[in-house]
Design a protein around this motif. Structure first.
Motif, PDB file in Angstrom:
ATOM      1  N   PRO A 174       2.225   9.230  -1.361  1.00 13.20           N
ATOM      2  CA  PRO A 174       0.901   9.602  -1.769  1.00 13.20           C
ATOM      3  C   PRO A 174       0.739   8.691  -3.322  1.00 13.20           C
ATOM      4  O   PRO A 174       1.595   8.760  -3.888  1.00 13.20           O
ATOM      5  N   PRO A 175      -0.309   8.342  -3.734  1.00 11.91           N
ATOM      6  CA  PRO A 175      -0.881   7.883  -5.113  1.00 11.91           C
ATOM      7  C   PRO A 175      -0.512   9.376  -5.705  1.00 11.91           C
ATOM      8  O   PRO A 175      -0.635  10.502  -5.434  1.00 11.91           O
ATOM      9  N   THR A 180       0.833  -1.094  -0.001  1.00 12.37           N
ATOM     10  CA  THR A 180       0.111   0.059   0.174  1.00 12.37           C
ATOM     11  C   THR A 180       1.046   1.041  -0.011  1.00 12.37           C
ATOM     12  O   THR A 180       0.430   2.320   0.174  1.00 12.37           O
ATOM     13  N   LEU A 181       2.230   0.965  -0.047  1.00 14.21           N
ATOM     14  CA  LEU A 181       3.229   2.206  -0.051  1.00 14.21           C
ATOM     15  C   LEU A 181       3.525   2.682   1.348  1.00 14.21           C
ATOM     16  O   LEU A 181       4.035   3.725   1.286  1.00 14.21           O
ATOM     17  N   VAL A 182       2.917   2.009   2.201  1.00 15.45           N
ATOM     18  CA  VAL A 182       3.319   2.526   3.845  1.00 15.45           C
ATOM     19  C   VAL A 182       4.403   1.718   4.323  1.00 15.45           C
ATOM     20  O   VAL A 182       4.849   0.669   3.720  1.00 15.45           O
ATOM     21  N   LEU A 236      -0.469  -0.877   8.846  1.00 20.10           N
ATOM     22  CA  LEU A 236       0.464  -1.523   9.998  1.00 20.10           C
ATOM     23  C   LEU A 236      -0.265  -2.502  10.788  1.00 20.10           C
ATOM     24  O   LEU A 236       0.259  -3.578  10.927  1.00 20.10           O
ATOM     25  N   TYR A 237      -1.621  -2.353  10.829  1.00 18.65           N
ATOM     26  CA  TYR A 237      -2.189  -3.601  11.695  1.00 18.65           C
ATOM     27  C   TYR A 237      -2.302  -4.623  11.031  1.00 18.65           C
ATOM     28  O   TYR A 237      -2.266  -5.816  11.470  1.00 18.65           O
ATOM     29  N   HIS A 238      -2.513  -4.624   9.537  1.00 21.27           N
ATOM     30  CA  HIS A 238      -2.568  -5.853   9.016  1.00 21.27           C
ATOM     31  C   HIS A 238      -0.934  -6.533   8.445  1.00 21.27           C
ATOM     32  O   HIS A 238      -1.011  -7.666   8.485  1.00 21.27           O
ATOM     33  N   ARG A 239      -0.190  -5.627   8.383  1.00 19.87           N
ATOM     34  CA  ARG A 239       1.274  -5.913   7.956  1.00 19.87           C
ATOM     35  C   ARG A 239       2.166  -6.626   9.242  1.00 19.87           C
ATOM     36  O   ARG A 239       2.711  -7.585   9.185  1.00 19.87           O
ATOM     37  N   VAL A 240       1.760  -5.911  10.381  1.00 17.41           N
ATOM     38  CA  VAL A 240       2.835  -6.448  11.609  1.00 17.41           C
ATOM     39  C   VAL A 240       1.617  -7.045  12.450  1.00 17.41           C
ATOM     40  O   VAL A 240       0.812  -6.146  13.264  1.00 17.41           O
ATOM     41  N   PRO A 241       1.940  -8.183  12.837  1.00 14.93           N
ATOM     42  CA  PRO A 241       0.850  -8.956  13.806  1.00 14.93           C
ATOM     43  C   PRO A 241       1.000  -8.292  15.288  1.00 14.93           C
ATOM     44  O   PRO A 241       2.176  -7.770  15.785  1.00 14.93           O
ATOM     45  N   LEU A 251      -4.246  11.029   7.774  1.00 13.40           N
ATOM     46  CA  LEU A 251      -3.463  10.272   7.073  1.00 13.40           C
ATOM     47  C   LEU A 251      -2.831   8.913   7.723  1.00 13.40           C
ATOM     48  O   LEU A 251      -3.115   7.789   7.205  1.00 13.40           O
ATOM     49  N   PHE A 252      -2.470   9.430   8.986  1.00 17.99           N
ATOM     50  CA  PHE A 252      -2.295   8.241   9.912  1.00 17.99           C
ATOM     51  C   PHE A 252      -3.272   7.137  10.121  1.00 17.99           C
ATOM     52  O   PHE A 252      -3.081   5.978  10.144  1.00 17.99           O
ATOM     53  N   GLU A 253      -4.248   7.998  10.484  1.00 11.06           N
ATOM     54  CA  GLU A 253      -5.565   7.055  10.950  1.00 11.06           C
ATOM     55  C   GLU A 253      -6.285   6.259   9.795  1.00 11.06           C
ATOM     56  O   GLU A 253      -6.606   5.186  10.080  1.00 11.06           O
ATOM     57  N   GLU A 254      -6.326   6.702   8.775  1.00 16.09           N
ATOM     58  CA  GLU A 254      -7.070   6.355   7.682  1.00 16.09           C
ATOM     59  C   GLU A 254      -6.264   5.363   6.590  1.00 16.09           C
ATOM     60  O   GLU A 254      -6.846   4.467   6.073  1.00 16.09           O
ATOM     61  N   ARG A 255      -5.016   5.653   6.817  1.00 16.53           N
ATOM     62  CA  ARG A 255      -4.109   4.917   5.667  1.00 16.53           C
ATOM     63  C   ARG A 255      -2.885   3.969   6.318  1.00 16.53           C
ATOM     64  O   ARG A 255      -2.606   2.939   5.934  1.00 16.53           O
TER      65      ARG A 255
END
Length: 99
Positions: A64-65, A43-45, A94-99, A85-89
Motif C-alpha cells: 500500500p502507499p 505500481t508496487l503490485v 497484471l492486465y497491463h504488465r502480463v500480456p 484491492l485485487f479488483e481495483e489495483r
C-alpha cells in the motif's frame, strides 16, 4: 531473559497485507510461463509463480502507499481479505504488465 521486556523495544505494529492466489489454465490462445520470478511492477503490485513448474499457479499482492498503510489493531480486520484491492489495483496492473 524470556520474560523480560526488551531494553530497546522493536517497533513492530500490525499491518494488513493481502496475498492472492490465482490459476491460469494454458490453452492454445495463451501462453502461461512455467516459472515466473518475483516481479514488482511500478505500481508496487508483485507476482510470482507458485508451486511446481508449469502448474499455472501464481500469487500476487501489492504494497500500500504510505498514506494508506495504517496500523491495524483490530484482529477482526486482519481476518478478511480485501477483494476490492485485487479488483481495483492488482488485476488492472497484471492486465497491463502480463500480456
Amino acid at each position: 531473559g524470556v520474560d523480560q521486556p526488551l531494553k530497546h523495544p522493536i517497533p513492530v505494529k500490525p499491518r494488513k497485507r493481502c496475498i492472492f492466489f490465482f490459476h491460469c489454465s494454458p490453452s492454445l490462445e495463451e501462453i502461461v510461463p512455467d516459472i515466473a520470478p518475483l516481479t514488482i511492477d511500478t505500481t508496487l503490485v508483485y507476482f510470482r509463480s507458485e508451486g511446481q513448474s508449469g502448474s499455472g499457479n501464481f500469487i500476487c499482492g501489492v504494497s500500500p502507499p504510505i498514506d494508506e498503510d495504517v496500523d491495524c489493531w483490530d484482529p477482526k480486520d486482519l481476518d478478511h481479505a480485501d477483494y476490492s484491492l485485487f479488483e481495483e489495483r492488482i488485476w488492472p496492473a497484471l492486465y497491463h504488465r502480463v500480456p
